[in-house]
Write a protein that holds these residues in place. Structure first.
Motif, PDB file in Angstrom:
ATOM      1  N   ILE A 122      11.824   3.742 -20.612  1.00 60.99           N
ATOM      2  CA  ILE A 122      10.093   3.510 -19.726  1.00 60.99           C
ATOM      3  C   ILE A 122      10.917   3.130 -18.348  1.00 60.99           C
ATOM      4  N   VAL A 123      10.423   3.172 -17.816  1.00 61.48           N
ATOM      5  CA  VAL A 123      10.510   4.288 -16.305  1.00 61.48           C
ATOM      6  C   VAL A 123       9.554   3.402 -15.234  1.00 61.48           C
ATOM      7  N   ASP A 124      10.347   2.723 -14.460  1.00 62.13           N
ATOM      8  CA  ASP A 124       9.418   2.171 -13.347  1.00 62.13           C
ATOM      9  C   ASP A 124      10.496   2.172 -12.145  1.00 62.13           C
ATOM     10  N   TYR A 125       9.180   2.721 -11.156  1.00 59.46           N
ATOM     11  CA  TYR A 125       9.578   3.419  -9.800  1.00 59.46           C
ATOM     12  C   TYR A 125       9.698   2.050  -8.625  1.00 59.46           C
ATOM     13  N   LYS A 126      10.562   1.277  -7.611  1.00 61.86           N
ATOM     14  CA  LYS A 126      10.574   0.660  -6.761  1.00 61.86           C
ATOM     15  C   LYS A 126      10.287   1.480  -5.398  1.00 61.86           C
ATOM     16  N   ALA A 165       5.878  11.543 -21.237  1.00 59.80           N
ATOM     17  CA  ALA A 165       5.154  11.394 -22.753  1.00 59.80           C
ATOM     18  C   ALA A 165       3.805  10.969 -22.082  1.00 59.80           C
ATOM     19  N   GLU A 166       3.413  10.387 -20.784  1.00 60.93           N
ATOM     20  CA  GLU A 166       2.953   9.105 -20.640  1.00 60.93           C
ATOM     21  C   GLU A 166       2.781   9.012 -18.721  1.00 60.93           C
ATOM     22  N   ARG A 167       1.849   9.422 -18.789  1.00 66.11           N
ATOM     23  CA  ARG A 167       1.839   8.470 -16.135  1.00 66.11           C
ATOM     24  C   ARG A 167       0.779   7.648 -16.220  1.00 66.11           C
ATOM     25  N   GLU A 168       1.483   6.339 -15.874  1.00 65.56           N
ATOM     26  CA  GLU A 168       0.634   5.261 -15.957  1.00 65.56           C
ATOM     27  C   GLU A 168      -0.152   4.653 -17.081  1.00 65.56           C
ATOM     28  N   ASP A 195       4.504   2.630 -15.453  1.00 63.66           N
ATOM     29  CA  ASP A 195       4.648   3.568 -14.263  1.00 63.66           C
ATOM     30  C   ASP A 195       5.446   5.172 -14.860  1.00 63.66           C
ATOM     31  N   ARG A 196       6.884   5.410 -16.226  1.00 62.62           N
ATOM     32  CA  ARG A 196       6.090   6.308 -16.632  1.00 62.62           C
ATOM     33  C   ARG A 196       7.172   5.802 -17.666  1.00 62.62           C
ATOM     34  N   VAL A 197       6.340   7.261 -19.444  1.00 63.56           N
ATOM     35  CA  VAL A 197       7.485   7.028 -20.807  1.00 63.56           C
ATOM     36  C   VAL A 197       8.119   8.118 -20.584  1.00 63.56           C
ATOM     37  N   ASP A 198       8.334   8.536 -21.346  1.00 67.57           N
ATOM     38  CA  ASP A 198       9.652   9.689 -21.867  1.00 67.57           C
ATOM     39  C   ASP A 198       9.900   9.506 -22.873  1.00 67.57           C
ATOM     40  N   VAL A 199       9.757   9.958 -24.111  1.00 61.90           N
ATOM     41  CA  VAL A 199      10.145  10.788 -25.633  1.00 61.90           C
ATOM     42  C   VAL A 199      11.195  11.579 -25.145  1.00 61.90           C
ATOM     43  N   ALA A 200      12.245  11.267 -25.783  1.00 65.30           N
ATOM     44  CA  ALA A 200      13.629  12.266 -26.021  1.00 65.30           C
ATOM     45  C   ALA A 200      12.840  12.960 -27.416  1.00 65.30           C
ATOM     46  N   PRO A 201      13.090  14.796 -27.917  1.00 62.08           N
ATOM     47  CA  PRO A 201      12.777  14.917 -29.047  1.00 62.08           C
ATOM     48  C   PRO A 201      13.153  14.135 -30.146  1.00 62.08           C
ATOM     49  N   THR A 204       0.756  -1.260   0.028  1.00 63.98           N
ATOM     50  CA  THR A 204      -0.287  -0.034   0.221  1.00 63.98           C
ATOM     51  C   THR A 204       0.677   1.111  -0.074  1.00 63.98           C
ATOM     52  N   ARG A 205       1.872   1.452   0.902  1.00 63.96           N
ATOM     53  CA  ARG A 205       2.458   2.763   0.555  1.00 63.96           C
ATOM     54  C   ARG A 205       3.396   2.097  -0.766  1.00 63.96           C
ATOM     55  N   GLY A 206       3.606   1.163  -1.322  1.00 63.11           N
ATOM     56  CA  GLY A 206       4.134   1.129  -3.049  1.00 63.11           C
ATOM     57  C   GLY A 206       3.218   2.145  -3.896  1.00 63.11           C
ATOM     58  N   THR A 207       1.647   2.639  -3.329  1.00 61.20           N
ATOM     59  CA  THR A 207       0.787   2.727  -3.975  1.00 61.20           C
ATOM     60  C   THR A 207       0.499   3.988  -3.994  1.00 61.20           C
ATOM     61  N   LEU A 208       0.802   4.530  -2.670  1.00 60.04           N
ATOM     62  CA  LEU A 208       0.729   5.441  -1.783  1.00 60.04           C
ATOM     63  C   LEU A 208       1.809   6.685  -2.676  1.00 60.04           C
ATOM     64  N   VAL A 209       2.879   6.258  -2.785  1.00 61.81           N
ATOM     65  CA  VAL A 209       4.051   6.474  -3.207  1.00 61.81           C
ATOM     66  C   VAL A 209       4.428   6.964  -4.972  1.00 61.81           C
ATOM     67  N   HIS A 210       3.670   5.667  -5.322  1.00 60.96           N
ATOM     68  CA  HIS A 210       3.466   5.717  -7.326  1.00 60.96           C
ATOM     69  C   HIS A 210       2.519   7.107  -7.462  1.00 60.96           C
ATOM     70  N   ALA A 211       0.800   7.510  -6.760  1.00 61.70           N
ATOM     71  CA  ALA A 211       0.623   8.216  -6.752  1.00 61.70           C
ATOM     72  C   ALA A 211       0.856   9.842  -6.568  1.00 61.70           C
ATOM     73  N   VAL A 212       2.054  10.107  -5.803  1.00 59.97           N
ATOM     74  CA  VAL A 212       2.535  10.742  -5.753  1.00 59.97           C
ATOM     75  C   VAL A 212       3.214  11.358  -6.818  1.00 59.97           C
ATOM     76  N   LEU A 213       4.130  10.705  -7.107  1.00 56.16           N
ATOM     77  CA  LEU A 213       4.876  11.160  -8.290  1.00 56.16           C
ATOM     78  C   LEU A 213       4.521  10.549  -9.505  1.00 56.16           C
ATOM     79  N   GLU A 214       2.884  10.165  -9.961  1.00 58.87           N
ATOM     80  CA  GLU A 214       2.560  10.480 -11.266  1.00 58.87           C
ATOM     81  C   GLU A 214       1.814  12.058 -10.714  1.00 58.87           C
ATOM     82  N   ARG A 215       0.651  12.365 -10.366  1.00 57.41           N
ATOM     83  CA  ARG A 215       0.708  13.108 -10.037  1.00 57.41           C
ATOM     84  C   ARG A 215       0.952  14.504  -9.687  1.00 57.41           C
TER      85      ARG A 215
END
Length: 286
Positions: free
Chosen positions: A157-161, A124-127, A145-151, A42-53
């Motif tokens: 592809i990024v994943d938080y643990k 570029a994308e979250r969740e 969790d997160r997708v970054d796209v360079a110029p 549950t703490r993991g879910t909470l942290v993910h939510a913060v980093l997304e928002r």
């Protein structure tokens, strides 16, 4: 009698379940047994939510104090959507455990700022929910969790643990989920992600891997073999437990033969098997 439907897709979590223990896969996917919420998950879910928002804010406002301050509010939002999580602290009358738990979530969020600079990131994308069907007919799905796209168009592809980074000998297992996502992106968009990045907030480490087409082809073959094994078990009803040290963390020990338990009546039809009397079904599932 309990009814269910055969599995029709595969996610990284469920693939890992089957590789860990076929019976665990059955309990979660076929029987759909409830899982008790844990403080760590549950703490993991909470942290993910913060980093997304946090990325909803302008870049200049994405600071560590701002992120820490978001933790209590995101916990309230999580409780609204999943009231059953209140059970985690039902016996915490003074609120001491909850206070310490939230403080640890805040520390994990703050540690992220030593690993990445959100003021210089525009995901570029979250969740991001992704799903594709392979030529074999196997559907793969998951949430990134997160997708970054360079110029230049390169994809990361990024994943938080929220746990600690694994030792080098276990790195391949940790990367399985990321290679799974990379395979989905490749088959879905025709693009091989330039980098896979695991951000371990528990130990303050970042693991990266740059996949190649050959890597993703190997993952695809592995998943197809895994799916064939899952289909065979689904049709036969033969889900063997695989005892490991992880059994101590399993919610379903009471139903596992390795611990003297009896699994629920199998909810799918097995060709050639005799029907289970109704009274026995009731007894087993009561």
């Amino acid at each position: 009698m309990t009814t269910s439907t055969p599995p029709s897709s595969l996610s990284p979590s469920r693939a890992s379940d089957f590789m860990q223990c076929p019976l665990l896969y059955r309990f979660r996917v076929i029987d759909k047994l409830p899982q008790k919420p844990s403080e760590a998950a549950t703490r993991g879910t909470l942290v993910h939510a913060v980093l997304e928002r946090l990325f909803d804010d302008p870049a200049a406002e994405r600071t560590a104090p701002r992120a820490r301050a978001m933790v209590p509010g995101q916990w309230d939002r999580l409780l609204e959507s999943r009231p059953e999580l209140a059970e985690l602290f039902a016996e915490d009358a003074e609120g001491e455990r909850l206070t310490g738990w939230l403080a640890e979530a805040e520390r994990l969020v703050e540690r992220w700022f030593s690993l990445e600079d959100p003021t210089r990131l525009e995901p570029a994308e979250r969740e991001l929910f992704v799903e594709t069907e392979l030529a074999s007919g196997l559907r793969l799905r998951g949430v990134i969790d997160r997708v970054d796209v360079a110029p230049t168009g390169e994809v990361r592809i990024v994943d938080y643990k929220t746990g600690k980074a694994p030792r080098p000998e276990y790195a391949e297992g940790a990367l399985f989920q990321m290679k799974f996502y990379a395979l989905v992106i490749w088959r879905l968009k025709g693009v091989v992600p330039r980098r896979l990045q695991l951000v371990y907030l528990g130990s303050g480490e970042v693991m990266t891997y740059d996949p190649e087409v050959a890597d993703l082809e190997r993952v695809e073959r592995k998943l197809l073999a895994l799916w064939e094994a899952i289909q065979a078990a689904t049709e036969s009803g033969d889900w063997r437990p695989r005892p490991t040290k992880l059994c101590g963390w399993c919610d379903h020990q009471a139903l596992c033969p390795e611990f003297g338990g009896t699994p629920p009546v199998y909810p799918l039809t097995v060709p050639g098997a005799a029907a289970v009397p109704e009274q026995e079904t009731v007894r087993e599932t009561a």
